[in-house]
Write a protein that holds these residues in place. Sequence first.
Motif, PDB file in Angstrom:
ATOM      1  N   CYS A 180      65.672  -0.026  38.904  1.00  0.00           N
ATOM      2  CA  CYS A 180      65.276   0.812  40.043  1.00  0.00           C
ATOM      3  C   CYS A 180      66.346   1.862  40.391  1.00  0.00           C
ATOM      4  O   CYS A 180      67.493   1.525  40.668  1.00  0.00           O
ATOM      5  CB  CYS A 180      65.029  -0.073  41.267  1.00  0.00           C
ATOM      6  SG  CYS A 180      64.607   0.905  42.721  1.00  0.00           S
ATOM      7  N   PRO A 181      65.976   3.150  40.374  1.00  0.00           N
ATOM      8  CA  PRO A 181      66.962   4.195  40.697  1.00  0.00           C
ATOM      9  C   PRO A 181      67.381   4.158  42.167  1.00  0.00           C
ATOM     10  O   PRO A 181      68.390   4.742  42.536  1.00  0.00           O
ATOM     11  CB  PRO A 181      66.220   5.493  40.370  1.00  0.00           C
ATOM     12  CG  PRO A 181      64.770   5.157  40.469  1.00  0.00           C
ATOM     13  CD  PRO A 181      64.643   3.708  40.079  1.00  0.00           C
ATOM     14  N   GLN A 182      66.604   3.470  42.988  1.00  0.00           N
ATOM     15  CA  GLN A 182      66.900   3.394  44.422  1.00  0.00           C
ATOM     16  C   GLN A 182      67.589   2.082  44.801  1.00  0.00           C
ATOM     17  O   GLN A 182      67.749   1.773  45.975  1.00  0.00           O
ATOM     18  CB  GLN A 182      65.588   3.489  45.222  1.00  0.00           C
ATOM     19  CG  GLN A 182      64.898   4.827  45.138  1.00  0.00           C
ATOM     20  CD  GLN A 182      65.697   5.877  45.860  1.00  0.00           C
ATOM     21  OE1 GLN A 182      66.454   6.619  45.236  1.00  0.00           O
ATOM     22  NE2 GLN A 182      65.561   5.946  47.171  1.00  0.00           N
ATOM     23  N   ARG A 235      56.383  -2.288  42.787  1.00  0.00           N
ATOM     24  CA  ARG A 235      56.208  -1.080  43.596  1.00  0.00           C
ATOM     25  C   ARG A 235      55.357  -1.397  44.814  1.00  0.00           C
ATOM     26  O   ARG A 235      55.677  -0.994  45.939  1.00  0.00           O
ATOM     27  CB  ARG A 235      55.545   0.024  42.748  1.00  0.00           C
ATOM     28  CG  ARG A 235      55.256   1.272  43.527  1.00  0.00           C
ATOM     29  CD  ARG A 235      54.979   2.453  42.639  1.00  0.00           C
ATOM     30  NE  ARG A 235      53.773   2.300  41.833  1.00  0.00           N
ATOM     31  CZ  ARG A 235      53.401   3.172  40.899  1.00  0.00           C
ATOM     32  NH1 ARG A 235      54.157   4.215  40.640  1.00  0.00           N
ATOM     33  NH2 ARG A 235      52.304   2.976  40.205  1.00  0.00           N
ATOM     34  N   CYS A 241      61.753   2.721  48.468  1.00  0.00           N
ATOM     35  CA  CYS A 241      60.998   3.018  47.246  1.00  0.00           C
ATOM     36  C   CYS A 241      60.520   4.471  47.230  1.00  0.00           C
ATOM     37  O   CYS A 241      59.995   4.981  48.221  1.00  0.00           O
ATOM     38  CB  CYS A 241      59.801   2.073  47.174  1.00  0.00           C
ATOM     39  SG  CYS A 241      58.753   2.382  45.762  1.00  0.00           S
ATOM     40  N   GLN A 294      58.505   5.329  44.704  1.00  0.00           N
ATOM     41  CA  GLN A 294      57.282   5.128  43.914  1.00  0.00           C
ATOM     42  C   GLN A 294      57.337   5.755  42.527  1.00  0.00           C
ATOM     43  O   GLN A 294      56.338   6.281  42.036  1.00  0.00           O
ATOM     44  CB  GLN A 294      56.068   5.619  44.703  1.00  0.00           C
ATOM     45  CG  GLN A 294      55.970   4.908  46.037  1.00  0.00           C
ATOM     46  CD  GLN A 294      54.682   5.191  46.764  1.00  0.00           C
ATOM     47  OE1 GLN A 294      53.660   5.426  46.151  1.00  0.00           O
ATOM     48  NE2 GLN A 294      54.728   5.176  48.077  1.00  0.00           N
ATOM     49  N   VAL A 302      66.388  -0.779  44.876  1.00  0.00           N
ATOM     50  CA  VAL A 302      65.548  -1.689  45.670  1.00  0.00           C
ATOM     51  C   VAL A 302      65.557  -3.037  44.951  1.00  0.00           C
ATOM     52  O   VAL A 302      65.225  -3.112  43.767  1.00  0.00           O
ATOM     53  CB  VAL A 302      64.093  -1.161  45.776  1.00  0.00           C
ATOM     54  CG1 VAL A 302      63.229  -2.145  46.562  1.00  0.00           C
ATOM     55  CG2 VAL A 302      64.070   0.206  46.434  1.00  0.00           C
ATOM     56  N   GLY A 358      57.754   4.183  39.739  1.00  0.00           N
ATOM     57  CA  GLY A 358      57.010   3.342  38.796  1.00  0.00           C
ATOM     58  C   GLY A 358      57.826   2.751  37.660  1.00  0.00           C
ATOM     59  O   GLY A 358      57.273   2.103  36.771  1.00  0.00           O
ATOM     60  N   ARG A 359      59.138   2.947  37.670  1.00  0.00           N
ATOM     61  CA  ARG A 359      59.942   2.417  36.556  1.00  0.00           C
ATOM     62  C   ARG A 359      59.893   0.891  36.501  1.00  0.00           C
ATOM     63  O   ARG A 359      59.969   0.288  35.449  1.00  0.00           O
ATOM     64  CB  ARG A 359      61.387   2.898  36.674  1.00  0.00           C
ATOM     65  CG  ARG A 359      61.503   4.350  36.237  1.00  0.00           C
ATOM     66  CD  ARG A 359      62.875   4.892  36.432  1.00  0.00           C
ATOM     67  NE  ARG A 359      63.860   4.277  35.550  1.00  0.00           N
ATOM     68  CZ  ARG A 359      65.116   4.642  35.510  1.00  0.00           C
ATOM     69  NH1 ARG A 359      65.547   5.614  36.266  1.00  0.00           N
ATOM     70  NH2 ARG A 359      65.959   4.051  34.703  1.00  0.00           N
TER      71      ARG A 359
HETATM   72  S1  SF4 Z   1      61.653   1.366  40.430  1.00  0.00           S
HETATM   73 FE1  SF4 Z   1      62.306   1.224  42.607  1.00  0.00          FE
HETATM   74  S2  SF4 Z   1      61.831   3.239  43.475  1.00  0.00           S
HETATM   75 FE2  SF4 Z   1      60.696   3.095  41.533  1.00  0.00          FE
HETATM   76  S3  SF4 Z   1      58.647   2.292  42.128  1.00  0.00           S
HETATM   77 FE3  SF4 Z   1      59.922   0.512  41.601  1.00  0.00          FE
HETATM   78  S4  SF4 Z   1      60.822  -0.159  43.558  1.00  0.00           S
HETATM   79 FE4  SF4 Z   1      60.055   1.926  43.878  1.00  0.00          FE
END
Ligand code: SF4
Length: 386
Positions: free
Chosen positions: A85-87, A42, A18, A20, A89, A22-23
């Motif tokens: 999530c851009p990552q 998050r 993450c 963070q 996760v 916030g999306r």
């Molecule tokens: S969208 Fe993904 S990277 Fe962004 S805060 Fe949520 S879990 Fe973390």
Amino acid sequence: MNKATVSYFLQIFSEARCIQCGRCLEVCPVFLVTNAEELSPRAKAVLLQNMDFLARVQSSGSRLTNNVRALAGLCVGCGRCARVCPQQVNIPALLSKIKSLSPGWKDWFWERLIKYGFCVATQDWLEPVLSMFLSAGRKKYLTALRRPETARPWLKIKGRAPEAERVVVFPGCLGRFAWPHLQEKAEKLLKNLGYELLPTPDWACCGFTFKSAGLLEEEKRCQQINFSLWERLGRPKIVTFCATCEQGLLNSSFAEFQQHIVFFDNLLATAAWEIDTDIFQSDFRILWHKPCHAREHEFKLWQKKFEKAGVKLDLNKDYCCGLGGSLQIEARDLSRQVSDFFWLNLDINSKTHILSSCNGCVLQLRATRPEHVQVSHWLEIVKQEA
Ligand code: SF4
Ligand code: SF4
């Protein structure tokens, strides 16, 4: 903790990358109704990244189990966070892995399921017994399971399949045990459209519920059974009318099986829709409830078909109905909050009819709806041709 478990945990933590951004906060139904950062995806991601406490409490079964239950109970398993999530996760998938490692989780989960009557409610003789023990809210689920409403069918679907493909229906557990009328309708419709329909075998569960509950061995066992049944049938196309079952089947570890899964509306693309407009008195509204696990373009296809038949189909505000995950089992008040939020923000009048393509959503909406609102699986409004 043994080496294998440590490396499994490390793998889980490493998947929670993450940043963070916030999306996920914008789409999470739990965050939406509580506005509590600590309940957001998050926060869960950050917690998973720093979950050395898990390693510490692994030696103490009860503490680990309690912590896992607490975390798992605060997610509806909708998967909306993972999609934005851009990552990449995937919170529900990570929670599922964590749950699977929790000592005692499996027994606890089954005990709860039975207590709330979810897995035995299809037995005739058990209904009066269960009714004595269930709260008023739970009884509504039992009623929705046992006595589906009968809407007057008003949609005719006509046409011929471009080619007479071999197909088999996957009705899902609800479609098979609680609402067999859905399976019958699906089979009849496919036959009328010219598909070569194979007899529906004794499918196991699609596995979705097991996966989100962290019962990964059970999920695997279901996948194996379903794969063998499909092979025995000669590898036909598998047609499902439940958006969540489709996701469950797509999780199969058998790639060829996955490639043969077709969602029902894809087979209806070339068919024509005819709607009995006499049911549309003034103020009559049809709303489409998009299940969290439905494919993105699903609603557009339905909307286009309805428009061609001269009827406007509106999408509800794309809120989660509140069923799913462990939220129903562990944090019932939170689940109720998600459900109340859904109904409060829906633009409904006394003549609203909600349609959906997920068996679970239909169950949840029927059990929580205001009395004047009608809820149907789309198959229930399809006219049965002789
Ligand atoms: S969208 Fe993904 S990277 Fe962004 S805060 Fe949520 S879990 Fe973390
Ligand atoms: S799966 Fe749904 S309820 Fe769970 S954290 Fe993600 S968005 Fe929130």
